[in-house]
Design a protein around this motif. Sequence first.
Motif, PDB file in Angstrom:
ATOM      1  N   ALA A  53       0.819  -1.215   0.000  1.00 45.50           N
ATOM      2  CA  ALA A  53       0.000   0.000   0.000  1.00 45.50           C
ATOM      3  C   ALA A  53       0.851   1.262   0.000  1.00 45.50           C
ATOM      4  N   ALA A  54       1.996   1.203   0.654  1.00 45.83           N
ATOM      5  CA  ALA A  54       2.861   2.378   0.719  1.00 45.83           C
ATOM      6  C   ALA A  54       3.364   2.779  -0.664  1.00 45.83           C
ATOM      7  N   GLU A  55       3.524   1.789  -1.549  1.00 45.28           N
ATOM      8  CA  GLU A  55       3.987   2.074  -2.902  1.00 45.28           C
ATOM      9  C   GLU A  55       2.873   2.648  -3.774  1.00 45.28           C
ATOM     10  N   ARG A  56       1.627   2.488  -3.353  1.00 48.39           N
ATOM     11  CA  ARG A  56       0.482   2.923  -4.152  1.00 48.39           C
ATOM     12  C   ARG A  56      -0.152   4.202  -3.627  1.00 48.39           C
ATOM     13  N   THR A  57       0.351   4.723  -2.517  1.00 45.85           N
ATOM     14  CA  THR A  57      -0.235   5.912  -1.896  1.00 45.85           C
ATOM     15  C   THR A  57       0.849   6.972  -1.688  1.00 45.85           C
ATOM     16  N   LYS A  58       0.413   8.187  -1.370  1.00 44.50           N
ATOM     17  CA  LYS A  58       1.357   9.293  -1.225  1.00 44.50           C
ATOM     18  C   LYS A  58       1.424   9.865   0.189  1.00 44.50           C
ATOM     19  N   HIS A  59       0.278   9.945   0.849  1.00 45.52           N
ATOM     20  CA  HIS A  59       0.236  10.707   2.091  1.00 45.52           C
ATOM     21  C   HIS A  59      -0.280   9.919   3.297  1.00 45.52           C
ATOM     22  N   ILE A  60      -1.210   9.021   3.095  1.00 42.92           N
ATOM     23  CA  ILE A  60      -1.896   8.375   4.200  1.00 42.92           C
ATOM     24  C   ILE A  60      -0.924   7.552   5.050  1.00 42.92           C
ATOM     25  N   LYS A  61      -1.116   7.601   6.377  1.00 44.00           N
ATOM     26  CA  LYS A  61      -0.307   6.777   7.272  1.00 44.00           C
ATOM     27  C   LYS A  61      -0.951   5.399   7.381  1.00 44.00           C
ATOM     28  N   LEU A  62      -0.113   4.371   7.562  1.00 39.63           N
ATOM     29  CA  LEU A  62      -0.571   2.989   7.503  1.00 39.63           C
ATOM     30  C   LEU A  62      -0.166   2.262   8.779  1.00 39.63           C
ATOM     31  N   GLY A  63      -1.171   1.655   9.446  1.00 39.71           N
ATOM     32  CA  GLY A  63      -0.898   1.015  10.725  1.00 39.71           C
ATOM     33  C   GLY A  63      -1.283  -0.448  10.755  1.00 39.71           C
ATOM     34  N   THR A  64      -0.617  -1.220  11.599  1.00 36.27           N
ATOM     35  CA  THR A  64      -1.060  -2.588  11.848  1.00 36.27           C
ATOM     36  C   THR A  64      -2.249  -2.492  12.786  1.00 36.27           C
ATOM     37  N   GLY A  65      -3.361  -3.098  12.375  1.00 36.05           N
ATOM     38  CA  GLY A  65      -4.587  -2.878  13.138  1.00 36.05           C
ATOM     39  C   GLY A  65      -5.326  -4.161  13.499  1.00 36.05           C
ATOM     40  N   VAL A  66      -4.767  -4.970  14.389  1.00 35.43           N
ATOM     41  CA  VAL A  66      -3.505  -4.786  15.079  1.00 35.43           C
ATOM     42  C   VAL A  66      -2.640  -6.022  14.903  1.00 35.43           C
ATOM     43  N   SER A  67      -1.344  -5.870  15.237  1.00 37.43           N
ATOM     44  CA  SER A  67      -0.470  -7.035  15.314  1.00 37.43           C
ATOM     45  C   SER A  67      -0.765  -7.771  16.613  1.00 37.43           C
ATOM     46  N   SER A  68      -1.036  -9.078  16.501  1.00 42.17           N
ATOM     47  CA  SER A  68      -1.367  -9.887  17.683  1.00 42.17           C
ATOM     48  C   SER A  68      -0.067 -10.344  18.327  1.00 42.17           C
ATOM     49  N   LEU A  69       0.330  -9.714  19.398  1.00 36.71           N
ATOM     50  CA  LEU A  69       1.666  -9.895  19.956  1.00 36.71           C
ATOM     51  C   LEU A  69       1.975 -11.328  20.398  1.00 36.71           C
ATOM     52  N   PRO A  70       1.023 -12.087  20.974  1.00 36.31           N
ATOM     53  CA  PRO A  70       1.373 -13.452  21.385  1.00 36.31           C
ATOM     54  C   PRO A  70       1.738 -14.374  20.231  1.00 36.31           C
ATOM     55  N   TYR A  71       1.471 -13.962  18.991  1.00 36.15           N
ATOM     56  CA  TYR A  71       1.727 -14.821  17.842  1.00 36.15           C
ATOM     57  C   TYR A  71       3.141 -14.653  17.281  1.00 36.15           C
ATOM     58  N   HIS A  72       3.920 -13.707  17.809  1.00 36.65           N
ATOM     59  CA  HIS A  72       5.195 -13.361  17.180  1.00 36.65           C
ATOM     60  C   HIS A  72       6.317 -13.252  18.214  1.00 36.65           C
ATOM     61  N   HIS A  73       7.508 -13.663  17.808  1.00 35.44           N
ATOM     62  CA  HIS A  73       8.677 -13.366  18.629  1.00 35.44           C
ATOM     63  C   HIS A  73       8.910 -11.859  18.569  1.00 35.44           C
ATOM     64  N   PRO A  74       9.063 -11.188  19.711  1.00 33.16           N
ATOM     65  CA  PRO A  74       9.150  -9.722  19.705  1.00 33.16           C
ATOM     66  C   PRO A  74      10.278  -9.150  18.857  1.00 33.16           C
ATOM     67  N   LEU A  75      11.433  -9.820  18.810  1.00 35.63           N
ATOM     68  CA  LEU A  75      12.532  -9.287  18.010  1.00 35.63           C
ATOM     69  C   LEU A  75      12.185  -9.301  16.525  1.00 35.63           C
ATOM     70  N   MET A  76      11.567 -10.393  16.054  1.00 33.18           N
ATOM     71  CA  MET A  76      11.205 -10.480  14.651  1.00 33.18           C
ATOM     72  C   MET A  76      10.163  -9.427  14.283  1.00 33.18           C
ATOM     73  N   LEU A  77       9.181  -9.260  15.142  1.00 30.77           N
ATOM     74  CA  LEU A  77       8.127  -8.278  14.867  1.00 30.77           C
ATOM     75  C   LEU A  77       8.687  -6.864  14.900  1.00 30.77           C
ATOM     76  N   ALA A  78       9.511  -6.556  15.894  1.00 31.29           N
ATOM     77  CA  ALA A  78      10.104  -5.218  15.988  1.00 31.29           C
ATOM     78  C   ALA A  78      10.948  -4.914  14.758  1.00 31.29           C
ATOM     79  N   ASP A  79      11.694  -5.921  14.285  1.00 29.99           N
ATOM     80  CA  ASP A  79      12.550  -5.711  13.122  1.00 29.99           C
ATOM     81  C   ASP A  79      11.722  -5.437  11.864  1.00 29.99           C
ATOM     82  N   ARG A  80      10.594  -6.133  11.707  1.00 32.07           N
ATOM     83  CA  ARG A  80       9.734  -5.900  10.540  1.00 32.07           C
ATOM     84  C   ARG A  80       9.110  -4.500  10.586  1.00 32.07           C
ATOM     85  N   ILE A  81       8.653  -4.111  11.762  1.00 34.52           N
ATOM     86  CA  ILE A  81       8.040  -2.783  11.894  1.00 34.52           C
ATOM     87  C   ILE A  81       9.083  -1.698  11.667  1.00 34.52           C
ATOM     88  N   ASN A  82      10.274  -1.899  12.190  1.00 30.67           N
ATOM     89  CA  ASN A  82      11.339  -0.916  12.002  1.00 30.67           C
ATOM     90  C   ASN A  82      11.714  -0.790  10.528  1.00 30.67           C
TER      91      ASN A  82
END
Length: 403
Positions: free
Chosen positions: A67-96
């Motif tokens: 979506a970021a490649e197809r848009t210009k201005h709108i902010k895009l959020g995870t709505g929501v990332s389910s934290l118990p499903y992910h190792h925190p380091l992997m999720l943090a790295d993807r978001i970063n």
Amino acid sequence: MAGAKLRFGAFIAPFHPIDENPTLALHRDMELVEWLDKLGYEEAWIGEHHSGAYELIASPELFIAAAAERTKHIKLGTGVSSLPYHHPLMLADRINQLDHMTRGRVMFGVGPGALVSDAFMMGIPASKQRDRMDEALDVLVQLLNGETVTYKCEWFELAEARLQMTPYSRPSVEIAVASQVSPTGARAAGKHGASLLSLGATSTAAFNALASNWAIAEEQAKTYGKTMDRSGWRLVGPMHIAETKEQAYKDVRYGLEKWAYYFSEIANLPVIPAGDGDPIDRMVESGMAVIGTPDDAAARIEQLMEQSGGFGAFLFMAHNWADFAATKKSYELFARHVAPRFQGLNENRVASIDWVKRNKAEFTGQMQAAVGARIVQHMVEKGTDNIRPELVEMITGQAPKAE
């Protein structure tokens, strides 16, 4: 001077009935985000789900990257990332990484996971989902702030873990914690001074809990030496608007029944109040949804502002009640006729037209005098042969003489 600008956007779970092509449904979600960007909406939040068949997006990060490649201005959020499903380091790295790829347009919404069926498939007890969210969030905040973390618990371990890249957004990407009726999300948001994402804010229970949930978040923030910012508070609720209420009702009969079926039979969360008569009337009368005109939508936003004490953004719960053409029209009508009322977009225009009206007599007199002076100048130089008779009469008070 214009006041604070209320933001608007969409919370896209999404909800797609099982009698349509899922590939086309995903592409339609992308088209909706592009449409929101063109209309000037500020935010779009993308869900994460793995069962139940309606909520098709498994990776909000993948969707956001596209979506970021197809848009210009709108902010895009995870709505929501389910934290118990992910190792925190992997999720943090993807978001970063997304923070860098979008040049700061990504937002990080977090929650425990809405569907017990998702957790069940991963062997996660429903009773532990919220505790695991809290554990993960504690270290995610540190990682996204650029800190080094060593931590061990029953379901993940970090050993001198840190992100390779300094965050693009400083001090880090915005974090928003999902909250419904219970105080879990409000407490987590307050502990970290994070934003609050109030889901289903227009349902009776959630609407009544708005002010108290914010108070809980503020109290928790004070305990941990943090502060809460109302501009980061998002309220989510369903709306569909059209030129008339009758048209809005007609539009939503297209898909409302299938949407309600999913919540009552699959997600185990009945959304239409019990009773007799038209279910649309029951939804509207209970305040659960706005199905009507732009004026109805504006009235509901004003009510939410009063009940909550103030917030930063209202997000449409994307629901697919109407066909896609009517859905796009609903978002367009809101952007044209509702959003400007809460964003001060026409304050200067109103002041300008009022000023001109107040001084109309003076401006008219100056215009007539300026035009008259040029006519007189022409008459002195060239006579009245090619001057319209009524103009001569306006200046001299006498009709031109016939030759």
